[in-house]
Each structure stands twice: as C-alpha cells, then as structure tokens.
Design a protein around this motif. Structure first.
Motif, PDB file in Angstrom:
ATOM      1  N   TYR A 169       4.586  -0.838  -6.031  1.00 42.56           N
ATOM      2  CA  TYR A 169       4.076  -0.871  -4.662  1.00 42.56           C
ATOM      3  C   TYR A 169       4.947  -1.860  -3.880  1.00 42.56           C
ATOM      4  CZ  TYR A 169      -0.089   1.511  -6.440  1.00 42.56           C
ATOM      5  OH  TYR A 169      -0.956   2.409  -7.013  1.00 42.56           O
ATOM      6  N   PHE A 170       5.776  -1.367  -2.994  1.00 45.57           N
ATOM      7  CA  PHE A 170       6.777  -2.208  -2.323  1.00 45.57           C
ATOM      8  C   PHE A 170       6.530  -2.335  -0.820  1.00 45.57           C
ATOM      9  CE2 PHE A 170       8.155   2.157  -2.467  1.00 45.57           C
ATOM     10  CZ  PHE A 170       8.539   2.428  -1.164  1.00 45.57           C
ATOM     11  N   CYS A 171       5.514  -1.662  -0.292  1.00 43.43           N
ATOM     12  CA  CYS A 171       5.255  -1.660   1.142  1.00 43.43           C
ATOM     13  C   CYS A 171       4.023  -2.506   1.456  1.00 43.43           C
ATOM     14  CB  CYS A 171       5.053  -0.232   1.653  1.00 43.43           C
ATOM     15  SG  CYS A 171       4.739  -0.138   3.442  1.00 43.43           S
ATOM     16  N   ARG A 172       4.094  -3.301   2.523  1.00 48.31           N
ATOM     17  CA  ARG A 172       2.950  -4.128   2.917  1.00 48.31           C
ATOM     18  C   ARG A 172       2.047  -3.432   3.930  1.00 48.31           C
ATOM     19  NH1 ARG A 172       7.389  -6.592   5.494  1.00 48.31           N
ATOM     20  NH2 ARG A 172       7.220  -6.864   7.770  1.00 48.31           N
ATOM     21  N   TYR A 173       2.395  -2.205   4.315  1.00 49.31           N
ATOM     22  CA  TYR A 173       1.587  -1.469   5.279  1.00 49.31           C
ATOM     23  C   TYR A 173       0.776  -0.344   4.644  1.00 49.31           C
ATOM     24  CZ  TYR A 173       4.728  -3.838   8.505  1.00 49.31           C
ATOM     25  OH  TYR A 173       5.438  -4.793   9.182  1.00 49.31           O
ATOM     26  N   CYS A 174       1.275   0.229   3.556  1.00 49.25           N
ATOM     27  CA  CYS A 174       0.555   1.329   2.918  1.00 49.25           C
ATOM     28  C   CYS A 174       0.691   1.226   1.403  1.00 49.25           C
ATOM     29  CB  CYS A 174       1.073   2.684   3.411  1.00 49.25           C
ATOM     30  SG  CYS A 174       2.737   3.083   2.826  1.00 49.25           S
ATOM     31  N   LEU A 175      -0.079   2.053   0.704  1.00 53.34           N
ATOM     32  CA  LEU A 175      -0.093   2.039  -0.756  1.00 53.34           C
ATOM     33  C   LEU A 175       0.828   3.120  -1.319  1.00 53.34           C
ATOM     34  CD1 LEU A 175      -3.932   1.476  -1.250  1.00 53.34           C
ATOM     35  CD2 LEU A 175      -2.098  -0.183  -1.568  1.00 53.34           C
ATOM     36  N   MET A 176       1.989   3.269  -0.712  1.00 51.90           N
ATOM     37  CA  MET A 176       2.995   4.209  -1.193  1.00 51.90           C
ATOM     38  C   MET A 176       3.609   3.680  -2.493  1.00 51.90           C
ATOM     39  SD  MET A 176       5.104   6.846  -0.795  1.00 51.90           S
ATOM     40  CE  MET A 176       4.967   7.324   0.916  1.00 51.90           C
ATOM     41  N   THR A 177       3.701   4.559  -3.506  1.00 50.10           N
ATOM     42  CA  THR A 177       4.344   4.169  -4.764  1.00 50.10           C
ATOM     43  C   THR A 177       5.819   4.567  -4.741  1.00 50.10           C
ATOM     44  OG1 THR A 177       3.810   6.271  -5.838  1.00 50.10           O
ATOM     45  CG2 THR A 177       2.167   4.497  -5.992  1.00 50.10           C
ATOM     46  N   ARG A 178       6.583   3.995  -5.638  1.00 48.86           N
ATOM     47  CA  ARG A 178       8.013   4.262  -5.675  1.00 48.86           C
ATOM     48  C   ARG A 178       8.307   5.724  -6.036  1.00 48.86           C
ATOM     49  NH1 ARG A 178      12.135   1.370  -5.062  1.00 48.86           N
ATOM     50  NH2 ARG A 178      10.814  -0.471  -4.986  1.00 48.86           N
ATOM     51  N   SER A 179       7.532   6.275  -6.940  1.00 59.08           N
ATOM     52  CA  SER A 179       7.753   7.679  -7.331  1.00 59.08           C
ATOM     53  C   SER A 179       7.458   8.621  -6.164  1.00 59.08           C
ATOM     54  CB  SER A 179       6.866   8.025  -8.526  1.00 59.08           C
ATOM     55  OG  SER A 179       5.496   7.795  -8.226  1.00 59.08           O
ATOM     56  N   GLN A 180       6.427   8.325  -5.368  1.00 58.41           N
ATOM     57  CA  GLN A 180       6.137   9.139  -4.189  1.00 58.41           C
ATOM     58  C   GLN A 180       7.233   9.006  -3.131  1.00 58.41           C
ATOM     59  OE1 GLN A 180       2.301   7.457  -3.239  1.00 58.41           O
ATOM     60  NE2 GLN A 180       1.190   9.144  -4.228  1.00 58.41           N
ATOM     61  N   PHE A 181       7.740   7.797  -2.987  1.00 55.18           N
ATOM     62  CA  PHE A 181       8.769   7.532  -1.982  1.00 55.18           C
ATOM     63  C   PHE A 181      10.065   8.278  -2.315  1.00 55.18           C
ATOM     64  CE2 PHE A 181      12.353   4.865  -0.483  1.00 55.18           C
ATOM     65  CZ  PHE A 181      12.125   4.933   0.883  1.00 55.18           C
ATOM     66  N   GLN A 182      10.366   8.408  -3.593  1.00 52.77           N
ATOM     67  CA  GLN A 182      11.587   9.082  -4.025  1.00 52.77           C
ATOM     68  C   GLN A 182      11.403  10.594  -4.159  1.00 52.77           C
ATOM     69  OE1 GLN A 182      12.489   6.979  -7.639  1.00 52.77           O
ATOM     70  NE2 GLN A 182      13.426   5.238  -6.555  1.00 52.77           N
ATOM     71  N   GLY A 183      10.290  11.117  -3.667  1.00 48.75           N
ATOM     72  CA  GLY A 183      10.028  12.552  -3.728  1.00 48.75           C
ATOM     73  C   GLY A 183      10.813  13.319  -2.685  1.00 48.75           C
ATOM     74  N   ASP A 184      10.332  14.523  -2.410  1.00 49.14           N
ATOM     75  CA  ASP A 184      11.064  15.415  -1.519  1.00 49.14           C
ATOM     76  C   ASP A 184      10.811  15.128  -0.039  1.00 49.14           C
ATOM     77  OD1 ASP A 184      12.059  16.696  -3.740  1.00 49.14           O
ATOM     78  OD2 ASP A 184      10.403  18.143  -3.806  1.00 49.14           O
ATOM     79  N   ASP A 185       9.647  14.570   0.303  1.00 44.04           N
ATOM     80  CA  ASP A 185       9.294  14.365   1.712  1.00 44.04           C
ATOM     81  C   ASP A 185       9.583  12.927   2.118  1.00 44.04           C
ATOM     82  OD1 ASP A 185       8.306  14.374   4.231  1.00 44.04           O
ATOM     83  OD2 ASP A 185       6.240  14.886   3.706  1.00 44.04           O
ATOM     84  N   PRO A 186      10.622  12.682   2.925  1.00 45.17           N
ATOM     85  CA  PRO A 186      10.941  11.312   3.323  1.00 45.17           C
ATOM     86  C   PRO A 186       9.962  10.725   4.346  1.00 45.17           C
ATOM     87  CG  PRO A 186      12.398  12.849   4.431  1.00 45.17           C
ATOM     88  CD  PRO A 186      11.564  13.655   3.484  1.00 45.17           C
ATOM     89  N   ASN A 187       9.148  11.573   4.963  1.00 41.52           N
ATOM     90  CA  ASN A 187       8.202  11.105   5.974  1.00 41.52           C
ATOM     91  C   ASN A 187       6.808  10.860   5.408  1.00 41.52           C
ATOM     92  OD1 ASN A 187      10.121  11.359   8.103  1.00 41.52           O
ATOM     93  ND2 ASN A 187       9.768  13.583   8.110  1.00 41.52           N
TER      94      ASN A 187
END
Length: 550
Positions: A394-412
């Motif tokens: 978990y690298f974001c202080r605004y949302c609970l986005m995980t690294r695996s989700q961030f590296q997925g197909d949808d950049p938005n």
C-alpha cells in the motif's frame, strides 16, 4: 549625585539613565513628582508618558545649580551631540541613551533600522560587513558635516558678523540635532545594539530552545520552535492584517480558484462555526546545509516547518516574506526522538488556538490547522504512512490501492478512499498484530490529536510545484518539443537552445531562466520554477518557427 552639569534637559535625562545602569536609584527630576526608579526602561517610559513636554522650568531645584556654582564646574557634555559621542565610547548600552523619542526622530531611526535589517535579513550580509558599513558611512558623514560647519562658521562670521560665542552655539546646535550621528553612534553602533534595537522596535518573536534529550554520544540535542500563537498575534496587530482583512470575493460556482472553494474546506465544521477564524497551512521539508554529495551527507540535514495564513489575499499569501518559520530540527534528532517530542510545543499551541484562540483588545480570534503541505516522503512521514514507495504493498496516502492493482491494465483505476475511520482501524490493528504496517499505516500521526484536523481529510495535499513542474510537466513538455522537432521539423534543438539563451527575460524571470534542452534527455532538467517559466514563455520563444528554423 555627581559634579556633571548640563544646559539641556534632554542631556540631563540621558545622564540620569547612566546612574540607573550603574545601580543607583534616581528620583524623577520634575517638580512635584516623587517617583524613584532603579530600572532604566521604567524611567524612560515614565518620562515619555508623564513628562513628554518637559522644559527647563519644570526641573526641580534639587537638580539646579546657582550661577556661582555652575561657573566652578565645567560641563563635560553641553549638548546632545556630545552625549552621543560619549555613548559611542562605551558609557551606554542601547538606544535609550540617545533618548530618540520625538516623532520625527522615531521615524528616522525606524528607517535606518529597516535599512540595516534588510542588509542582514534579505541580502544576507554578515555582521562584520554591516559593522564596517556603519563605521565607514559615519566617518564619511562626519567629514561632510565638518566641511558644512566650516562653511557655516565663515558665513556667520564674515557676512552676519556674529560673535564667536554665538557662532559656537549655532554650530553646536546643528551638531546636536544630527540624527544620523545619533543613530550611528547610539543604537546602530554595534551588532549587539542593532539587534536589541530591532527586537524593541519591531514585532519580534523569540524562538524557544526545546530540549529533546541526549543522543548516543550523550550530547544534548535541541530543536528550535517559534511560538505560533505569539506570531499570529503579532500578525493580527500588524498593518498588513488591517489592510488586507478578509478577502470576501467569492469564486463562481464552477471555478476552483482558492482552497475555500473545495469540498474539504466547506465540510469543515470549525470553519462553518467560525467563519472569520484563522486557517493555517503548514509546510514541512528537509534540506541540506552542506554539500549533499560529500562525506557530510545527511549529517547536518535540517527539518524545517513553515506556516502560512490562508485568510490573507492570494498575492500576499504566495509571497515568501509572509511565510512564517515555525520549527527547525536536525533530521537525525527528529527520527531519534520521535514526532511527539519534536512537535509537542506546536501541537499545544494549535490546540489552544482551537479552544481559546488569541485574545485581542476587542475580540477573540480562534483558528485551526487546515492542511500540511510537503513532498511525498515528508507527507508520508508526518501522516504515519509507509515511506517505501517501491516495495510497499500500500503506497498511496489517499486510497487503498495495492501494487498489484496499480500494475494492472487500467492506469486510471483508484482504490477505496482512505478515511478517518479506516485509518483509526488500521492503528488499532497495529497494536495487536506483529507487523510493520497495516494497509500502509505504520504509526498514528500526532496531528490527529487535533480536534478539527485529520491526515485522511485528506489533510496532506501534494506539493504541486514539485510533482507537476518537476514531474509531469518536465516529461510532457520534452515530448512536445521532440514532436515539434522530429515530426514537424519546425526548428532544431540547437536553434531552440539559442532562442532560450537569447530571449530577453524581465523581472524575476531573469534569475530563473529555463535550462537548455538536451536531445537525449527524456525530461527537462530544470527546477520547478525554471520549467514553469519555460512552459509560460515557450510560445514567445518559438512563435516564429520559420525564423527559428533558420
């Protein structure tokens, strides 16, 4: 008290202050006043408030000499100028000895003080250079004064035919009313006296030295804190606040032009209940004071915290002169002794500002913290979030986005928003689970102890100057330039760099000129302000593409 004699009440008062400095009690010399003083400042205040229009007739007989007595004792200081000269040799300690108390004298001394304060604070001249400037200017002034008095003496003697005694009185009167010498031989004569004068004449808030503890070498470590409430009180009493007031102009509903237009601001209960309260914005960052690439790297790195008041108009708020220094601490000490220790005084002042406010003569003004700005690393540190951006899940202080989700197909794609509730839940899990962090939270932020602030409001906005002008913009502008050069062939890199170098920059742009563009670089190499200037001036620089291509 002594055998000194004076022909002027101003010289008498200045000499009585010397006796107070020596430790002797002095009685007020005015007829009918029996007050006695042992503190020079109290005596000065008393004479200024109670006996401002003091004349020779008002002096008590205890301080008078008969004609026969006065002839037997020679006066050592006949006028104000002589008293100034005596003070410059060491008999006085500050501007009180000069007795510069009249309105015009105060105005003159204020302007001289502002001049030397500007040399010291804005142009960063060392004290030795300023001292040399003071001495040389005074020497030049004395030479000019001597020449003027010699011309005046010749005029009075040859053309007007005054007696030598009258000529001496006129020249001594002119010399005694010399405010320039009075300042430079008095309150401006040394670095110490200048510092004391600055503290007395201007709104000066002295920093507090906070003891943090002992480091591994058993050395005492400190942080320096400038009290926020005292600083804000000086601001509220200043002319700047009276002139600026509340900027009541509202933005159109579909335009976001200020922090007051955002939903976070509008949903703050404290701001709704106290519409005229102080809205504080803190900014924190660490900086190196030595070469960051040498062997002393990080040894002297300092954490600095500044404050800005969002109530001020935009053009004033963005001026660095109105950004207030709050705290300085070595980064090593900050990490060793912890957030609670370093920020203890600041948090106490902010809580008191929320609860009781600042009491003025006619009202009480409350305030609270709106947000804390800074770069990503500093903001994550203040907020208690993980600081390992390349490894943390978990690298974001605004949302609970995980690294695996961030590296997925949808950049938005965005994860669930962080809230005060799930932040507190993560903190509770930290106390029971043996793990370095829970959902990217590794500690509770000390600023969450404030009643109307939370790091997940969100109260840690990004530093737009760094993230945009050194991040997104530097890559995008480099791509546009590559497109203009490689695809459109409107100009070349050499012609662009020549145009950037030869462009006629004005005002502040001259000191923040854009850097040259490298054909091999994937981004601009300038600082944020340099990249911003390039973006703003690029249409003017490359507007004539045909001429540029030649």
């Amino acid at each position: 008290m002594c055998e000194r004699q004076f022909h002027d009440t101003k010289d008498l008062i200045a000499h009585l202050k010397e006796h107070i400095v020596e430790g002797r009690a002095v009685t007020c010399p005015v007829i009918g006043c029996a007050h006695a003083f042992t503190v020079k400042s109290s005596f000065t205040t008393h004479m200024s408030r109670k006996h401002r229009g003091l004349t020779d007739i008002s002096i008590s007989d205890l301080f008078r000499e008969s004609a026969s007595q006065s002839s037997s004792v020679r006066t050592e200081s006949d006028n104000f100028g002589a008293q100034v000269k005596e003070t410059s040799t060491g008999t006085g300690t500050d501007e009180g000895d000069m007795d510069i108390s009249e309105d015009f004298s105060d105005l003159f001394l204020r302007n001289v003080s502002l001049f030397y304060l500007k040399l010291q604070g804005e142009f960063l001249l060392p004290a030795s250079t300023i001292q040399n400037t003071v001495e040389e200017i005074q020497n030049i002034h004395e030479l000019g004064q001597t020449y003027s008095l010699s011309k005046l003496t010749a005029l009075l003697k040859n053309d007007i035919s005054l007696s030598d005694e009258d000529i001496t009185r006129v020249c001594e009167s002119v010399r005694g009313s010399d405010l320039f010498s009075a300042c430079h031989r008095g309150p401006m004569r040394t670095a110490y006296s200048r510092t004391q004068t600055f503290k007395k004449r201007f709104n000066y808030v002295e920093p507090k030295k906070m003891f943090l503890g002992k480091d591994e070498n058993r050395t005492d470590r400190f942080a320096y804190y400038v009290p926020v409430r005292e600083t804000l009180k000086c601001l509220l009493e200043s002319d700047l606040w009276q002139k600026s007031g509340e900027h009541s102009a509202e933005s159109p509903t579909d335009v976001l032009s200020d922090i007051s237009d955002g939903q976070i601001f509008k949903s703050n209960v404290f701001f709704a209940q106290n519409p005229s309260c102080l809205k504080l914005v803190l900014y924190q960052d660490a900086f190196e004071i030595v070469n960051p690439l040498g062997s002393a790297k990080t040894r002297h790195k300092v954490l600095a915290v500044y404050a800005s008041v969002a109530n001020l108009p935009l053009h004033v708020r963005s001026n660095t002169d109105h950004m207030l220094l709050v705290l300085l601490c070595r980064e090593k000490d900050f990490k060793a002794f912890g957030h609670a220790k370093v920020f203890s005084e600041l948090l106490a002042d902010l809580k008191e500002l929320e609860e009781t406010g600042i009491v003025l003569s006619d009202e009480t003004v409350k305030g609270t913290l709106y947000c804390i700005g800074g770069d990503n690393l500093g903001s994550h540190c203040i907020g208690g979030f993980t600081e390992h951006f390349s490894r943390s899940q978990y690298f974001c202080r605004y949302c609970l986005m995980t690294r695996s989700q961030f590296q997925g197909d949808d950049p938005n794609l965005c994860g669930p928003q962080r809230t005060a509730e799930n932040y507190d839940a993560a903190v509770e899990r930290l106390q029971t689970e043996d793990t370095p962090d829970v959902e990217g939270v590794k500690r509770k932020s000390v600023f969450n102890s404030l009643k109307y602030f939370n790091v997940c409001q969100p109260g840690l906005p990004p530093c737009l100057g760094h993230d945009i002008f050194e991040g997104v913009l530097s890559y995008d502008v480099a791509l546009y330039q590559k497109y203009f050069i490689k695809k459109k062939a409107w100009f070349t890199y050499s012609s662009l760099n020549r145009r950037i170098k030869q462009f006629k920059y004005r005002a502040s742009d001259a000191s923040t000129k854009p850097c040259e563009v490298s054909p091999q670089a994937a981004k601009l190499s300038g600082q944020a302000i340099q990249n911003w200037n390039l973006l703003r001036l690029l249409p003017l620089i490359i507007g004539d593409s045909e001429r540029c291509s030649r």
